[in-house]
Write a protein that holds these residues in place. Structure first.
Motif, short mmCIF file in Angstrom:
data_model
loop_
_atom_site.label_atom_id
_atom_site.label_comp_id
_atom_site.label_asym_id
_atom_site.label_seq_id
_atom_site.Cartn_x
_atom_site.Cartn_y
_atom_site.Cartn_z
N ALA A 31 -33.45 14.29 -21.94
CA ALA A 31 -33.24 15.17 -20.79
C ALA A 31 -33.16 14.39 -19.48
O ALA A 31 -32.40 14.76 -18.58
CB ALA A 31 -34.35 16.20 -20.71
N THR A 32 -33.92 13.31 -19.36
CA THR A 32 -33.97 12.60 -18.08
C THR A 32 -33.13 11.33 -18.03
O THR A 32 -32.66 10.94 -16.96
CB THR A 32 -35.42 12.22 -17.73
OG1 THR A 32 -35.95 11.35 -18.74
CG2 THR A 32 -36.30 13.46 -17.63
N LYS A 33 -32.90 10.70 -19.20
CA LYS A 33 -32.18 9.42 -19.19
C LYS A 33 -30.83 9.45 -19.89
O LYS A 33 -30.04 8.52 -19.77
CB LYS A 33 -33.06 8.32 -19.81
CG LYS A 33 -34.33 8.02 -19.03
CD LYS A 33 -35.12 6.90 -19.69
CE LYS A 33 -36.36 6.55 -18.86
NZ LYS A 33 -37.33 7.65 -18.84
N GLY A 34 -30.57 10.51 -20.67
CA GLY A 34 -29.26 10.64 -21.29
C GLY A 34 -29.23 10.34 -22.77
O GLY A 34 -30.22 9.91 -23.37
N PHE A 35 -28.06 10.58 -23.36
CA PHE A 35 -27.86 10.50 -24.80
C PHE A 35 -28.09 9.09 -25.34
O PHE A 35 -28.83 8.89 -26.31
CB PHE A 35 -26.43 10.95 -25.13
CG PHE A 35 -26.11 10.96 -26.59
CD1 PHE A 35 -26.47 12.05 -27.39
CD2 PHE A 35 -25.46 9.89 -27.19
CE1 PHE A 35 -26.17 12.07 -28.74
CE2 PHE A 35 -25.17 9.91 -28.55
CZ PHE A 35 -25.52 10.99 -29.32
N ARG A 36 -27.47 8.09 -24.72
CA ARG A 36 -27.56 6.72 -25.24
C ARG A 36 -29.00 6.21 -25.19
O ARG A 36 -29.46 5.58 -26.15
CB ARG A 36 -26.64 5.79 -24.44
CG ARG A 36 -26.53 4.40 -25.03
CD ARG A 36 -25.56 3.54 -24.25
NE ARG A 36 -24.22 4.11 -24.27
CZ ARG A 36 -23.18 3.58 -23.64
NH1 ARG A 36 -23.34 2.47 -22.90
NH2 ARG A 36 -22.00 4.15 -23.71
N ALA A 37 -29.70 6.47 -24.11
CA ALA A 37 -31.08 6.03 -23.99
C ALA A 37 -31.95 6.66 -25.07
O ALA A 37 -32.81 6.00 -25.67
CB ALA A 37 -31.63 6.38 -22.60
N ALA A 38 -31.72 7.95 -25.34
CA ALA A 38 -32.50 8.64 -26.37
C ALA A 38 -32.21 8.07 -27.76
O ALA A 38 -33.11 7.95 -28.59
CB ALA A 38 -32.20 10.13 -26.34
N ILE A 39 -30.95 7.71 -28.02
CA ILE A 39 -30.59 7.11 -29.31
C ILE A 39 -31.31 5.78 -29.49
O ILE A 39 -31.85 5.49 -30.57
CB ILE A 39 -29.06 6.90 -29.40
CG1 ILE A 39 -28.34 8.25 -29.53
CG2 ILE A 39 -28.72 6.01 -30.59
CD1 ILE A 39 -28.61 8.97 -30.83
N ILE A 40 -31.33 4.95 -28.45
CA ILE A 40 -32.01 3.66 -28.53
C ILE A 40 -33.50 3.86 -28.80
O ILE A 40 -34.10 3.18 -29.64
CB ILE A 40 -31.81 2.86 -27.23
CG1 ILE A 40 -30.33 2.54 -27.01
CG2 ILE A 40 -32.63 1.57 -27.26
CD1 ILE A 40 -29.70 1.68 -28.07
N PHE A 41 -34.10 4.81 -28.08
CA PHE A 41 -35.52 5.13 -28.29
C PHE A 41 -35.74 5.57 -29.74
O PHE A 41 -36.68 5.12 -30.41
CB PHE A 41 -35.95 6.23 -27.33
CG PHE A 41 -37.32 6.80 -27.60
CD1 PHE A 41 -38.45 6.16 -27.11
CD2 PHE A 41 -37.47 7.95 -28.36
CE1 PHE A 41 -39.72 6.67 -27.37
CE2 PHE A 41 -38.74 8.46 -28.63
CZ PHE A 41 -39.85 7.81 -28.13
N ASN A 42 -34.85 6.42 -30.25
CA ASN A 42 -34.99 6.94 -31.60
C ASN A 42 -34.81 5.84 -32.65
O ASN A 42 -35.44 5.89 -33.71
CB ASN A 42 -33.97 8.05 -31.83
CG ASN A 42 -34.52 9.15 -32.73
OD1 ASN A 42 -35.72 9.37 -32.77
ND2 ASN A 42 -33.65 9.82 -33.45
N LEU A 43 -33.96 4.86 -32.38
CA LEU A 43 -33.79 3.74 -33.30
C LEU A 43 -35.10 2.96 -33.43
O LEU A 43 -35.45 2.47 -34.51
CB LEU A 43 -32.66 2.83 -32.83
CG LEU A 43 -31.24 3.37 -33.03
CD1 LEU A 43 -30.22 2.41 -32.42
CD2 LEU A 43 -30.94 3.57 -34.52
N GLY A 44 -35.82 2.84 -32.31
CA GLY A 44 -37.13 2.19 -32.37
C GLY A 44 -38.10 2.98 -33.24
O GLY A 44 -38.85 2.40 -34.04
N VAL A 45 -38.06 4.31 -33.10
CA VAL A 45 -38.91 5.17 -33.92
C VAL A 45 -38.59 5.00 -35.40
O VAL A 45 -39.49 4.85 -36.24
CB VAL A 45 -38.73 6.66 -33.51
CG1 VAL A 45 -39.46 7.58 -34.47
CG2 VAL A 45 -39.21 6.88 -32.09
N PHE A 46 -37.30 4.98 -35.74
CA PHE A 46 -36.90 4.87 -37.14
C PHE A 46 -37.21 3.49 -37.71
O PHE A 46 -37.48 3.36 -38.90
CB PHE A 46 -35.42 5.20 -37.29
CG PHE A 46 -35.16 6.67 -37.37
CD1 PHE A 46 -35.38 7.38 -38.54
CD2 PHE A 46 -34.72 7.37 -36.27
CE1 PHE A 46 -35.17 8.74 -38.61
CE2 PHE A 46 -34.50 8.73 -36.32
CZ PHE A 46 -34.73 9.42 -37.50
N THR A 47 -37.15 2.47 -36.87
CA THR A 47 -37.52 1.14 -37.34
C THR A 47 -38.99 1.12 -37.76
O THR A 47 -39.35 0.54 -38.80
CB THR A 47 -37.29 0.09 -36.24
OG1 THR A 47 -35.90 0.11 -35.86
CG2 THR A 47 -37.65 -1.31 -36.73
#
Length: 226
Positions: A31-47
């Motif tokens: 919501a605050t940083k955008g789609f790409r930032a959220a994807i990068i964050f989520n990749l960390g979660v999945f790792t």
């Protein structure tokens, strides 16, 4: 192998809608940083999830025994969440907080988001317990066949990822409604949520040992399915 697909899909959907600190931080990031930032964050979660799956697969019952006898791990993870939540709640508004467009782009910023997602998931020992439970409960249903087991886990985590994409897209639509004041309030609310999650995790660490018997609990779940 295909007979495992419905159960794996259902398990992935359940996992995707489990409420925890990562769930709220993912929505806030989108919501605050955008789609790409959220994807990068989520990749960390999945790792972190993949690391946990590897640990759970290799350790299984021995690790369950260690977790039951080491409640301090819950306290450690809970305290970290509480400290992080307090820092977020008490932090004064900055330009980046009030104007999320300033945080966009740059390998350095994306690396920070990736590490943030990884660590936020990794310090939650409850996530490891979930993957242990999945492997112990699902293993016998797939005849302990490694190919079928990892296919099941692959479908499950892929479903989880696809649902998270939907969350990110929906949360991103909120961006136009986020005024600086609302962004600041969202940050404070997220801080409170992290503090509550940390307190819950810490309390688990202080429960009597018979209440912490994870192995017994998972065996009861498995017996109820057989």
């Amino acid at each position: 192998m295909f007979q495992d697909f419905p159960a794996a899909l259902t398990s992935g959907l359940v996992l995707a809608f489990m409420i925890g600190p990562v769930f709220f931080v993912l929505l806030e990031t989108a919501a605050t940083k955008g789609f790409r930032a959220a994807i990068i964050f989520n990749l960390g979660v999945f790792t972190a999830d993949i690391v946990f799956i590897g640990i759970a697969y290799l350790s299984s019952y021995q690790l369950l025994e260690n977790l039951s006898n080491a409640p301090g791990l819950y306290v450690f993870g809970g305290v970290i969440l509480i400290v992080y939540g307090l820092m977020m709640y008490l932090k004064r508004p900055t330009r980046e907080m009030l104007d999320p467009t300033r945080v966009k782009g740059g390998k350095h910023g994306y690396l920070q988001l990736f590490i943030k997602g990884f660590l936020l998931n990794f310090i939650n020992i409850g996530v490891l317990v979930i993957w242990l439970g999945v492997i112990i409960v699902v293993g016998p249903t797939v005849d302990n066949d490694p190919v079928r087991l990892f296919t099941f886990l692959g479908i499950m985590i892929s479903t989880y990822f696809i649902v998270d994409l939907g969350k990110i897209i929906l949360a991103k639509q909120l961006k136009r409604f986020l005024t600086p004041r609302r962004i600041f309030k969202v940050k404070k609310l997220l801080g409170l949520i992290l503090i509550i999650c940390g307190l819950v995790l810490t309390v688990k660490g202080f429960l009597p040992k018979d209440k912490m018997d994870i192995k017994k609990g998972l065996e009861n779940i498995r017996d109820s399915r057989s």
